[in-house]
Design an enzyme around this catalytic site. Structure first.
Site, PDB file in Angstrom:
ATOM      1  CB  THR A 198      94.194  57.222  41.320  1.00  0.00           C
ATOM      2  OG1 THR A 198      94.614  57.584  39.998  1.00  0.00           O
ATOM      3  CG2 THR A 198      94.412  55.722  41.511  1.00  0.00           C
ATOM      4  NE  ARG A 199      88.764  61.315  37.124  1.00  0.00           N
ATOM      5  CZ  ARG A 199      89.127  61.886  35.974  1.00  0.00           C
ATOM      6  NH1 ARG A 199      89.347  61.130  34.916  1.00  0.00           N
ATOM      7  NH2 ARG A 199      89.279  63.178  35.877  1.00  0.00           N
ATOM      8  CG  HIS A 203     102.799  58.337  35.058  1.00  0.00           C
ATOM      9  ND1 HIS A 203     103.020  57.300  34.179  1.00  0.00           N
ATOM     10  CD2 HIS A 203     101.632  58.924  34.664  1.00  0.00           C
ATOM     11  CE1 HIS A 203     102.060  57.269  33.279  1.00  0.00           C
ATOM     12  NE2 HIS A 203     101.199  58.232  33.549  1.00  0.00           N
ATOM     13  CG  HIS A 206     100.641  59.884  40.132  1.00  0.00           C
ATOM     14  ND1 HIS A 206     100.955  59.706  38.808  1.00  0.00           N
ATOM     15  CD2 HIS A 206      99.741  60.892  40.176  1.00  0.00           C
ATOM     16  CE1 HIS A 206     100.270  60.565  38.082  1.00  0.00           C
ATOM     17  NE2 HIS A 206      99.530  61.298  38.882  1.00  0.00           N
ATOM     18  N   GLY A 291      93.478  65.908  46.206  1.00  0.00           N
ATOM     19  CA  GLY A 291      94.261  66.763  45.327  1.00  0.00           C
ATOM     20  C   GLY A 291      93.533  68.009  44.879  1.00  0.00           C
ATOM     21  NE  ARG A 292      96.079  72.712  41.121  1.00  0.00           N
ATOM     22  CZ  ARG A 292      95.957  74.035  41.038  1.00  0.00           C
ATOM     23  NH1 ARG A 292      96.350  74.792  42.041  1.00  0.00           N
ATOM     24  NH2 ARG A 292      95.450  74.604  39.968  1.00  0.00           N
ATOM     25  NE  ARG A 451      65.235  61.111   8.876  1.00  0.00           N
ATOM     26  CZ  ARG A 451      65.568  61.449   7.638  1.00  0.00           C
ATOM     27  NH1 ARG A 451      66.845  61.503   7.302  1.00  0.00           N
ATOM     28  NH2 ARG A 451      64.647  61.695   6.729  1.00  0.00           N
ATOM     29  CB  ALA A 478      74.940  61.248  10.024  1.00  0.00           C
TER      30      ALA A 478
END
Length: 574
Positions: A198-199, A203, A206, A291-292, A451, A478
């Site tokens: 996981t990243r 909850h 999970h 997972g998907r 710049r 910018a």
């Protein structure tokens, strides 16, 4: 090695760290060698090479391995390996080394981590690499964007001798190497171990799916989150790890464990899923939850996914017999209100009422300080998320004005600063183009390169102000779209960002010019003048456009204020 644990990929867990005596000798000899300060991504790759997580690799890939991996997902000797692990260096360094040379690899502070025994130096075909490994050359794919825009042009391949693993000061007790984690599994008598990659924060859904996955195959669970480089915009790993620690208490005792993986993700979808399986095999896991769209970056700007939802599962399933690590499909869990429980979507009774909260809705609830129900997540997790993501009214943000010279940017910025200071509550800083040039960028000229450096400096200062809960109001010209987008990405990672295009036409700007700069530019006295001899790229992504020909400064700033109030960053009514 304990016999009951799965065999590492290739048959043996590599340990590329030299003895203490040899390490001291390498450090001494390295004074005469060329040196390379590794990038953050290379730091992650180097750590996983040295500690054996990338077994059977013994160094950064040579050209034969690199080309074979890109083309057919196998090393030159036929071993399954899905993604290239290469050391990219500058053209300057590549010209200074030749096969047979030794290259000292150092961290940003100059500490020597390893010596690379250079075998080959070559220039990679990055477009071909992107197409072969990611299936696209679109820079909307974060892996491709990094490859094409940040990767150095030359690759150096060869074996490594490690002097020291990269130093970490956070969550030290959770940073277990493959050998250490295997020892821990053996001491606990764990044989079947399912890894959860996981990243993101975890909850209740999970927790439920990982608990069920482990129970279904009668295995123990390893929560093994990535704490190296993930997708831009992800929750920082400090917050995530605190959330994982909170979730860990909701599993039955002695059934689950948390350890951290310092991997630099490529967001490579199916191929990366295969890499994740190989890594977990080297750490001693027998199963991996997939997972998907596993490790996928999602969709492009047209809404087309880069990878199919089940491509990663299908690829791993096709190779799991060869690998020896089994794939456990991720089951989508939904909350069933009547049962006060989470169930897999394929087990739902007909007509049952379900509830869910999307990632977008969760971020919105956090931003606006709205309630996050207990059925969705654990209170300890929500507490940690709210510490990192307070409501927008307490967050820092940046308002970034861009436009032609004499378009009215500075006037608008000054009026806005005054209004924000009138409200009070947060430190407010003006980063006007002329002031920044005087105090921060006085040595820079007006070439495109200079710049960009100037705007990047403004963006960095604004991001620091924003990160620490302040308000930055920026008013540079910018002129270039790419650097504005870079600044937006930098600041949105830590707070709010509003781009205001001061769209006053060039003819009006020229009439207003009190300094006579436009006239000097048309006469050729001033070179590279925006709007005359140098382009201004109009933003297509501005939240607001203000033409000061038609609006007063007060009217224009009121537009900005209304947007800030609508988004919850400020409140004028109190």
């Amino acid at each position: 090695m304990p016999h009951h644990l799965i065999e590492p990929h290739g048959g043996a867990l590599k340990d590329l760290l030299a003895s203490e005596e040899r390490g001291a000798e390498l450090k001494k000899l390295s004074r005469d060698w060329p040196s390379w300060d590794v990038t953050p991504r290379q730091m992650c790759d180097l750590e996983l090479l040295l500690n054996g997580a990338f077994s059977p690799l013994e160094g950064f890939m040579t050209r034969a391995d690199y080309e074979s991996v890109c083309q057919q997902m196998r090393l030159a000797d036929g071993t399954l390996w899905p993604l290239p692990i290469v050391l990219d260096v500058s053209e300057e360094l590549a010209s200074q080394i030749k096969p047979g040379d030794k290259l000292a690899l150092r961290d940003p502070e100059g500490t020597m981590l390893a010596v690379l025994h250079a075998e080959e130096i070559w220039q990679g075909d990055k477009l071909k690499e992107a197409e072969q490994t990611f299936g696209t050359t679109s820079t909307e794919h974060p892996g491709v964007k990094y490859l094409l825009e940040q990767t150095h042009p030359y690759y150096v391949g060869g074996k490594l001798e490690g002097v020291a693993l990269p130093c970490h000061y956070d969550f030290i007790e959770l940073r277990l190497t493959p050998a250490k984690l295997r020892e821990k599994f053996a001491s606990l008598g764990w044989q079947k171990i399912v890894a959860f990659q996981t990243r993101n924060p975890m909850h209740r859904a999970h927790q439920e799916l990982t608990f069920r996955a482990a129970a279904d195959i009668e295995a123990n669970l390893l929560i093994h989150p990535v704490v190296g480089m993930t997708k831009p915009g992800d929750v920082d790993h400090f917050t995530r790890v605190r959330c994982y620690q909170a979730v860990l208490g909701h599993y039955p005792k002695n059934t689950a464990m948390l350890s951290l993986l310092p991997l630099a993700m490529r967001m490579g979808g199916p191929r990366e899923a295969l890499l994740h399986a190989i890594i977990r095999k080297n750490y001693g896991c027998t199963h991996l939850i997939v997972g998907r769209d596993h490790a996928g970056p999602g969709s492009d700007s047209s809404g087309k996914p880069f990878y199919g939802p089940y491509e990663a599962q299908e690829l791993l399933q096709a190779h799991q017999d060869e690998l020896g690590i089994r794939m456990v499909p991720f089951k989508m869990m939904v909350y069933v209100e009547d049962k006060d429980a989470y169930l897999p979507v394929d087990e739902l009774p007909e007509g049952v009422k379900t509830k869910s909260i999307s990632g977008t809705e969760l971020r919105e609830r956090l931003a606006l300080g709205r309630e996050i129900p207990a059925w969705f997540s654990f209170p300890e997790v929500i507490t940690e998320l709210r510490r990192t993501y307070p409501p927008r009214g307490k967050q820092g943000f940046t308002v970034f004005f861009t436009g032609l010279p004499s378009s009215g940017k500075s006037t608008l910025a000054n009026v806005l600063i005054t209004k924000l200071m009138e409200i009070g509550g947060r430190p407010t800083t003006l980063l006007d183009g002329d002031l920044v040039r005087k105090h921060l960028s006085s040595e820079l000229g007006f070439s495109k390169e200079h710049r960009d450096i100037n705007i990047r400096r403004i963006g960095w200062v604004a991001s620091e102000i924003t990160k620490n809960g302040g308000i930055a109001v920026c008013a540079p010209i910018a002129p270039y779209d790419r650097i504005r987008k870079e600044v937006r990405e930098m600041i949105e990672a830590v707070g709010g960002f509003v781009l205001v295009h001061v769209s006053t036409p060039v003819e009006v700007c020229e009439q207003r010019d009190r300094k006579g700069l436009y006239a000097k530019a048309r006469a050729g006295i001033i070179k590279e003048f925006t709007g005359i001899s140098d382009p201004y790229e109009q933003p297509a992504d501005a939240e607001i456009a203000i033409d000061t020909t038609e609006q007063s400064a007060q009217e224009g700033v009121q537009q900005v204020n209304l947007l800030l109030e609508k988004e919850g960053f400020i409140t004028f009514s109190e």
